[in-house]
Write a protein that holds these residues in place. Structure first.
Motif, PDB file in Angstrom:
ATOM      1  N   TYR A  72      57.357  28.544  43.078  1.00 21.20           N
ATOM      2  CA  TYR A  72      56.596  29.778  43.189  1.00 21.20           C
ATOM      3  C   TYR A  72      55.594  29.833  42.044  1.00 21.20           C
ATOM      4  N   ALA A  73      54.606  30.718  42.171  1.00 21.77           N
ATOM      5  CA  ALA A  73      53.526  30.773  41.184  1.00 21.77           C
ATOM      6  C   ALA A  73      52.930  32.171  41.162  1.00 21.77           C
ATOM      7  N   PHE A  74      52.117  32.411  40.150  1.00 20.01           N
ATOM      8  CA  PHE A  74      51.290  33.620  40.116  1.00 20.01           C
ATOM      9  C   PHE A  74      50.218  33.446  41.186  1.00 20.01           C
ATOM     10  N   ILE A  75      50.102  34.439  42.046  1.00 24.93           N
ATOM     11  CA  ILE A  75      49.051  34.412  43.067  1.00 24.93           C
ATOM     12  C   ILE A  75      48.423  35.791  43.118  1.00 24.93           C
ATOM     13  N   GLU A  76      47.099  35.801  43.090  1.00 17.76           N
ATOM     14  CA  GLU A  76      46.375  37.062  43.225  1.00 17.76           C
ATOM     15  C   GLU A  76      45.258  36.848  44.231  1.00 17.76           C
ATOM     16  N   LEU A  77      45.099  37.819  45.110  1.00 16.23           N
ATOM     17  CA  LEU A  77      44.077  37.729  46.153  1.00 16.23           C
ATOM     18  C   LEU A  77      43.690  39.115  46.603  1.00 16.23           C
ATOM     19  N   GLN A  78      42.651  39.160  47.395  1.00 11.53           N
ATOM     20  CA  GLN A  78      42.198  40.429  47.939  1.00 11.53           C
ATOM     21  C   GLN A  78      42.252  40.397  49.464  1.00 11.53           C
ATOM     22  N   ILE A  79      42.654  41.536  50.005  1.00 11.57           N
ATOM     23  CA  ILE A  79      42.621  41.763  51.449  1.00 11.57           C
ATOM     24  C   ILE A  79      41.823  43.047  51.655  1.00 11.57           C
ATOM     25  N   ASN A 127      41.045  28.611  41.234  1.00  8.71           N
ATOM     26  CA  ASN A 127      40.467  29.579  42.152  1.00  8.71           C
ATOM     27  C   ASN A 127      40.226  28.863  43.474  1.00  8.71           C
ATOM     28  N   TYR A 128      40.981  29.224  44.497  1.00 11.66           N
ATOM     29  CA  TYR A 128      40.853  28.601  45.813  1.00 11.66           C
ATOM     30  C   TYR A 128      39.767  29.262  46.661  1.00 11.66           C
ATOM     31  N   GLY A 129      39.202  30.366  46.178  1.00  8.98           N
ATOM     32  CA  GLY A 129      38.147  31.029  46.932  1.00  8.98           C
ATOM     33  C   GLY A 129      38.693  31.857  48.072  1.00  8.98           C
ATOM     34  N   PHE A 166      41.965  36.292  53.417  1.00  2.13           N
ATOM     35  CA  PHE A 166      42.185  36.407  51.982  1.00  2.13           C
ATOM     36  C   PHE A 166      40.880  36.060  51.265  1.00  2.13           C
ATOM     37  N   SER A 167      40.555  36.801  50.211  1.00  2.00           N
ATOM     38  CA  SER A 167      39.380  36.463  49.409  1.00  2.00           C
ATOM     39  C   SER A 167      39.765  36.400  47.937  1.00  2.00           C
ATOM     40  N   ASN A 168      38.979  35.650  47.186  1.00  2.00           N
ATOM     41  CA  ASN A 168      39.172  35.491  45.739  1.00  2.00           C
ATOM     42  C   ASN A 168      40.609  35.089  45.396  1.00  2.00           C
ATOM     43  N   VAL A 169      41.115  34.074  46.056  1.00  2.00           N
ATOM     44  CA  VAL A 169      42.508  33.650  45.866  1.00  2.00           C
ATOM     45  C   VAL A 169      42.626  32.798  44.606  1.00  2.00           C
ATOM     46  N   VAL A 170      43.468  33.250  43.680  1.00  2.00           N
ATOM     47  CA  VAL A 170      43.710  32.544  42.424  1.00  2.00           C
ATOM     48  C   VAL A 170      45.190  32.227  42.331  1.00  2.00           C
TER      49      VAL A 170
END
Length: 126
Positions: A73-80, A52-54, A39-43
């Motif tokens: 639960y929460a808003f989570i956005e990340l890149q794969i 931002n957890y990075g 996972f990258s750019n995990v918010v």
């Protein structure tokens, strides 16, 4: 008597901390990547703030970050692999805020390519 007071003070200090010694005056959340994907750019966003957890490698775990308020639960956005995926809560109506303490949001990813359907979130109390 002084020794007894000292002992009681130390015990209260220990009981006021989590298992890893971090004071539990806020909601502390770390992330665990249960998937086989990096996972990258995990918010993570909650009503109590955004962090931002990075980057989190496959099977990796982050350090705790503090939130004023958080839910199961929460808003989570990340890149794969450069594609963005999101968990988007509608609201928190009827939900009870987490009590102060340490928690882990465990995030998994299935093989879907749907932005809002790929991630799976589970809360674990530490």
């Amino acid at each position: 008597m002084k020794n007894l007071l000292t002992l009681l003070s130390v015990m209260l200090l220990i009981l006021g901390c989590s298992d890893d010694g971090t004071p539990s005056e806020k909601v502390n959340i770390r992330l665990r990547n249960l998937s086989s994907y990096d996972f990258s750019n995990v918010v993570v966003g909650t009503p109590g703030g955004t962090v931002n957890y990075g980057n989190i490698p496959s099977r990796g775990i982050t350090e705790y970050e503090s939130f004023e308020t958080a839910y199961r639960y929460a808003f989570i956005e990340l890149q794969i692999d450069g594609d963005t995926f999101t968990i988007q809560p509608i609201d928190y109506v009827g939900e009870t805020p987490l009590e102060n303490g340490n928690y882990t949001y465990e995030i998994n990813a299935n093989d879907s390519q749907e932005r809002y359907g790929r991630l799976i979130l589970r809360l674990r109390e530490d």
